[in-house]
Design an enzyme around this catalytic site. Structure first.
Site, PDB file in Angstrom:
ATOM      1  CG  ASP A   1      10.157  -5.228  -4.581  1.00  0.00           C
ATOM      2  OD1 ASP A   1      10.139  -6.435  -4.289  1.00  0.00           O
ATOM      3  OD2 ASP A   1      10.353  -4.327  -3.742  1.00  0.00           O
TER       4      ASP A   1
ATOM      5  CG  ASP B   1      11.550  -0.837  -1.888  1.00  0.00           C
ATOM      6  OD1 ASP B   1      11.985  -0.740  -0.715  1.00  0.00           O
ATOM      7  OD2 ASP B   1      11.252  -1.939  -2.384  1.00  0.00           O
TER       8      ASP B   1
ATOM      9  CG  ASP C   1       6.960  -6.562   0.678  1.00  0.00           C
ATOM     10  OD1 ASP C   1       5.715  -6.549   0.679  1.00  0.00           O
ATOM     11  OD2 ASP C   1       7.634  -7.600   0.833  1.00  0.00           O
TER      12      ASP C   1
END
Length: 226
Positions: free
Chosen positions: A8, A187, A10
């Protein structure tokens, strides 16, 4: 056998949200209606954080400004955004993580829900060749065709990250079964579907919902930006 390493973007490889920061940048340069855009941008971000994002509605919102300007103008602004916002946010810890997989010979790819206009230059800056992101539609298939404000295909969000990854692997003549080990670093609890698909999910700088899931399932937790 080459392993697969998915990341991922961001709050995983970057300690910021590139899509939200692009919206803030547009406000600062006066490209959008500041108060209205800021209010909507913050509301959508909160919906994402709580797992309640209406992705089609969000995409209509964040892709609309792209349709209002030429590609040359957008590219000029994006270069400024990279220099002011993204480049200072690229951390040595993230580069080291990427390098670990590159040195091992793993097939590396960023899998982000953020649109590819925003993320393609970021992937290049991180040294990652392969990128999966939500694809903005254009008025033609020629270089610098203007954006329409719509998107193409399945957004790479939640379960969509699985189907988009499988479509990308197919273009390489590969499937999940071609990899002995597959990794996904994220996250966000929004990414649990793809984390469940790989053999090695890694909760990276996890939000609280993902942290709870990772602890319950004994997934490794990586605090990349401590």
């Amino acid at each position: 056998m080459t392993n697969l390493a998915l990341f991922d973007l961001d709050h995983t490889l970057l300690p910021i949200d590139s899509d939200k920061e692009w919206g803030r940048f547009l406000v600062r340069i006066g490209a959008v209606d500041g108060p209205a855009y800021t209010k909507a941008n913050e509301a959508f971000y909160q919906d994402y954080s709580t797992g309640n994002l209406d992705m089609p509605a969000y995409l209509r919102f964040c892709l609309a400004p792209l349709a209002q300007y030429t590609r040359d103008q957008l590219d000029t602004w994006h270069a400024q955004y990279m220099k002011a916002i993204i480049e200072p946010a690229i951390r040595a810890e993230a580069i080291a993580l990427l390098n670990k997989h590159r040195i091992a010979g793993d097939l590396c790819c960023i899998v982000s829900a953020t649109n590819t206009f925003v993320t393609t230059p970021i992937a290049h800056a991180l040294g990652i060749k392969h990128l999966i992101g939500t694809r903005p539609a254009t008025m033609g298939d020629y270089p610098n065709a203007r954006y329409t404000g719509n998107y193409i295909g399945t957004p790479s969000f939640r379960e969509g990250k699985i189907s988009c990854t499988e479509t990308w692997l197919k273009t390489l003549g590969k499937t999940w079964g071609d990899f002995e080990h597959s990794f996904f670093y994220s996250d966000s609890a929004n990414d649990v579907p793809l984390m469940e698909k790989v053999t090695h999910p890694v909760a990276t700088n996890p939000d609280e919902p993902l942290r709870a899931i990772a602890l319950a399932r004994r997934w490794p937790i990586l605090e990349l930006f401590t």
